[in-house]
Design an enzyme around this catalytic site. Structure first.
Site, mmCIF file in Angstrom:
data_model
loop_
_atom_site.group_PDB
_atom_site.id
_atom_site.type_symbol
_atom_site.label_atom_id
_atom_site.label_comp_id
_atom_site.label_asym_id
_atom_site.label_seq_id
_atom_site.Cartn_x
_atom_site.Cartn_y
_atom_site.Cartn_z
ATOM 1 N N ASP A 15 -1.386 -44.583 -18.652
ATOM 2 C CA ASP A 15 -2.046 -45.493 -19.588
ATOM 3 C C ASP A 15 -1.021 -46.435 -20.221
ATOM 4 O OD1 ASP A 15 -4.074 -46.603 -21.060
ATOM 5 O OD2 ASP A 15 -4.336 -44.891 -22.410
ATOM 6 N N GLY A 16 -1.477 -47.624 -20.564
ATOM 7 C CA GLY A 16 -0.629 -48.555 -21.319
ATOM 8 C C GLY A 16 -0.127 -49.762 -20.541
ATOM 9 N N GLY A 18 -1.740 -52.515 -19.822
ATOM 10 C CA GLY A 18 -2.184 -53.752 -20.476
ATOM 11 C C GLY A 18 -1.330 -54.063 -21.695
ATOM 12 N N HIS A 32 -0.070 -53.786 -14.504
ATOM 13 C CA HIS A 32 -0.503 -52.928 -13.384
ATOM 14 C C HIS A 32 0.509 -53.000 -12.235
ATOM 15 C CE1 HIS A 32 -4.135 -52.174 -15.515
ATOM 16 N NE2 HIS A 32 -4.676 -53.360 -15.316
ATOM 17 N N SER A 61 -10.862 -45.074 -13.149
ATOM 18 C CA SER A 61 -11.938 -44.195 -13.610
ATOM 19 C C SER A 61 -13.300 -44.815 -13.314
ATOM 20 C CB SER A 61 -11.809 -43.937 -15.113
ATOM 21 O OG SER A 61 -12.266 -45.064 -15.828
ATOM 22 N N TRP A 65 -14.828 -49.879 -14.033
ATOM 23 C CA TRP A 65 -15.602 -51.007 -13.462
ATOM 24 C C TRP A 65 -16.039 -51.973 -14.550
ATOM 25 C CZ3 TRP A 65 -15.387 -51.327 -8.343
ATOM 26 C CH2 TRP A 65 -15.258 -50.160 -7.581
ATOM 27 N N ARG A 67 -14.260 -53.390 -16.680
ATOM 28 C CA ARG A 67 -13.208 -54.389 -16.966
ATOM 29 C C ARG A 67 -13.574 -55.725 -16.338
ATOM 30 N NH1 ARG A 67 -7.492 -51.485 -17.585
ATOM 31 N NH2 ARG A 67 -8.297 -49.779 -18.814
ATOM 32 N N LEU A 127 4.723 -32.604 -0.595
ATOM 33 C CA LEU A 127 3.934 -32.913 -1.797
ATOM 34 C C LEU A 127 2.564 -33.425 -1.366
ATOM 35 C CD1 LEU A 127 4.134 -33.442 -5.002
ATOM 36 C CD2 LEU A 127 4.544 -35.824 -4.382
ATOM 37 N N ARG A 176 -0.143 -37.639 -20.670
ATOM 38 C CA ARG A 176 -0.784 -38.951 -20.863
ATOM 39 C C ARG A 176 0.219 -39.857 -21.537
ATOM 40 N NH1 ARG A 176 -6.865 -40.675 -22.341
ATOM 41 N NH2 ARG A 176 -6.506 -42.907 -22.234
ATOM 42 N N LEU A 183 -8.734 -36.995 -23.220
ATOM 43 C CA LEU A 183 -8.752 -36.703 -21.778
ATOM 44 C C LEU A 183 -9.495 -37.742 -20.955
ATOM 45 C CD1 LEU A 183 -9.206 -32.823 -21.704
ATOM 46 C CD2 LEU A 183 -7.151 -34.162 -21.257
ATOM 47 N N GLU A 195 -0.945 -27.015 -19.844
ATOM 48 C CA GLU A 195 -0.196 -27.493 -21.000
ATOM 49 C C GLU A 195 -0.370 -29.013 -21.051
ATOM 50 O OE1 GLU A 195 1.604 -25.596 -23.229
ATOM 51 O OE2 GLU A 195 0.693 -23.918 -22.164
HETATM 52 C C1 FPP Z 1 -4.297 -47.895 -17.656
HETATM 53 O O1 FPP Z 1 -3.673 -48.928 -18.353
HETATM 54 C C2 FPP Z 1 -4.126 -48.040 -16.244
HETATM 55 C C3 FPP Z 1 -5.131 -48.210 -15.344
HETATM 56 C C4 FPP Z 1 -6.546 -48.255 -15.712
HETATM 57 C C5 FPP Z 1 -4.856 -48.384 -13.927
HETATM 58 C C6 FPP Z 1 -3.747 -47.559 -13.378
HETATM 59 C C7 FPP Z 1 -3.086 -48.336 -12.318
HETATM 60 C C8 FPP Z 1 -1.761 -48.325 -12.067
HETATM 61 C C9 FPP Z 1 -0.825 -47.433 -12.742
HETATM 62 C C10 FPP Z 1 -1.151 -49.232 -11.082
HETATM 63 C C11 FPP Z 1 -1.717 -49.158 -9.727
HETATM 64 C C12 FPP Z 1 -1.715 -47.823 -9.145
HETATM 65 C C13 FPP Z 1 -1.477 -47.565 -7.857
HETATM 66 C C14 FPP Z 1 -1.586 -46.197 -7.354
HETATM 67 C C15 FPP Z 1 -1.087 -48.616 -6.910
HETATM 68 P P1 FPP Z 1 -4.551 -49.895 -19.223
HETATM 69 O O2 FPP Z 1 -4.832 -51.113 -18.420
HETATM 70 O O3 FPP Z 1 -5.784 -49.181 -19.702
HETATM 71 O O4 FPP Z 1 -3.585 -50.215 -20.398
HETATM 72 P P2 FPP Z 1 -3.993 -50.555 -21.909
HETATM 73 O O5 FPP Z 1 -4.663 -49.335 -22.464
HETATM 74 O O6 FPP Z 1 -2.683 -50.829 -22.559
HETATM 75 O O7 FPP Z 1 -4.895 -51.747 -21.870
#
Ligand code: FPP
Length: 228
Positions: A15-16, A18, A32, A61, A65, A67, A127, A176, A183, A195
């Site tokens: 997360d994070g 953006g 991203h 998730s 969609w 977004r 893995l 996270r 979650l 954990e």
């Molecule tokens: C959350 O950050 C991230 C996502 C919803 C997408 C996760 C995608 C990647 C880590 C990159 C692509 C992955 C692969 C496997 C190629 P956010 O956009 O919700 O950030 P924010 O909460 O700061 O807006």
């Protein structure tokens, strides 16, 4: 006495992205793009780690969609490119690629790339990297329960676990990033005894060095599994 919990299955809510981009005056998609680089670094670390067998990453998730269309399209393209460009890395790291989630809504092109990557990596052993794509835990549990019922099996913890998209060992550690402490419908069943670790670091700034610190702290935690 020093505790040494074994880490076999690591799960991460990435997360994070953006916020990382916004803080730099960049468009969200740049976050991203950088996030995908970190996926490669963390996968590399896990493939080389002596005990980690499975790495499950929340990549998209069922709620994502909602977004803006442009961001969703970007994420789909990024994933498609990632799988194609990183095939050599999957092979070099002896890493098998799998997914969790309902792939049906994705384009035929992306579904094909996913299927090709799974096929090419199916015999790799160091893995398993599981990308949760169009994933929602409640949706997964309902699909699994329906599968058990349609196969006329008795509904038990074991039969339900085996029918999930993630028939791997239970998750030992869930991380996270970005400071959020929830979650978000991620692996609710599989996280029962995991954990949890929450870090303020935004995903594009996350690194194997920080992961190693978190793993050290995990190894020293007292895991009781309901005992005393
Ligand atoms: C959350 O950050 C991230 C996502 C919803 C997408 C996760 C995608 C990647 C880590 C990159 C692509 C992955 C692969 C496997 C190629 P956010 O956009 O919700 O950030 P924010 O909460 O700061 O807006």
């Amino acid at each position: 006495m020093a505790k040494t919990n074994t880490l076999k299955h690591l799960a991460i809510i990435m997360d994070g992205n953006g916020r990382w981009a916004k803080r730099r005056g960049r468009v969200r998609t740049k976050g991203h793009e950088m996030g995908a680089e970190v996926v490669r670094d963390i996968t590399t670390y896990c493939a080389k780690h002596e005990s980690i067998e499975t790495l499950t990453l929340y990549a998209f998730s069922t709620e994502n969609w909602k977004r803006p269309k442009m961001e969703v399209t970007f994420l789909m393209k990024l994933l498609d490119n990632y799988l194609k460009n990183e095939l050599d890395t999957y092979m070099r790291l002896d890493t098998r690629f799998e997914t969790a989630g309902d792939l049906e809504p994705f384009s035929n092109k992306l579904k094909q790339t996913i299927a090709d990557t799974k096929k090419a990596t199916k015999d790799n052993k160091s893995l398993v990297q599981v990308l949760a794509l169009n994933y929602g835990s409640r949706n997964e549990i309902v699909r699994a329960a329906n599968r058990v019922i349609s196969e006329k099996q008795e509904l038990t913890e074991e039969s339900l676990s085996n029918a999930l998209d993630t028939p791997y060992s239970d998750i030992d550690l869930m991380i996270r990033t970005s400071g959020e402490q929830r979650l978000s419908n991620f692996l609710l069943w599989q996280l029962s005894y995991s954990e949890m670790f929450f870090t303020d670091t935004l995903w594009p700034d996350f690194s194997p060095v920080e992961l190693e610190e978190i793993i050290s702290s995990f190894q020293n935690r007292d895991r009781k599994f309901g005992g005393i």
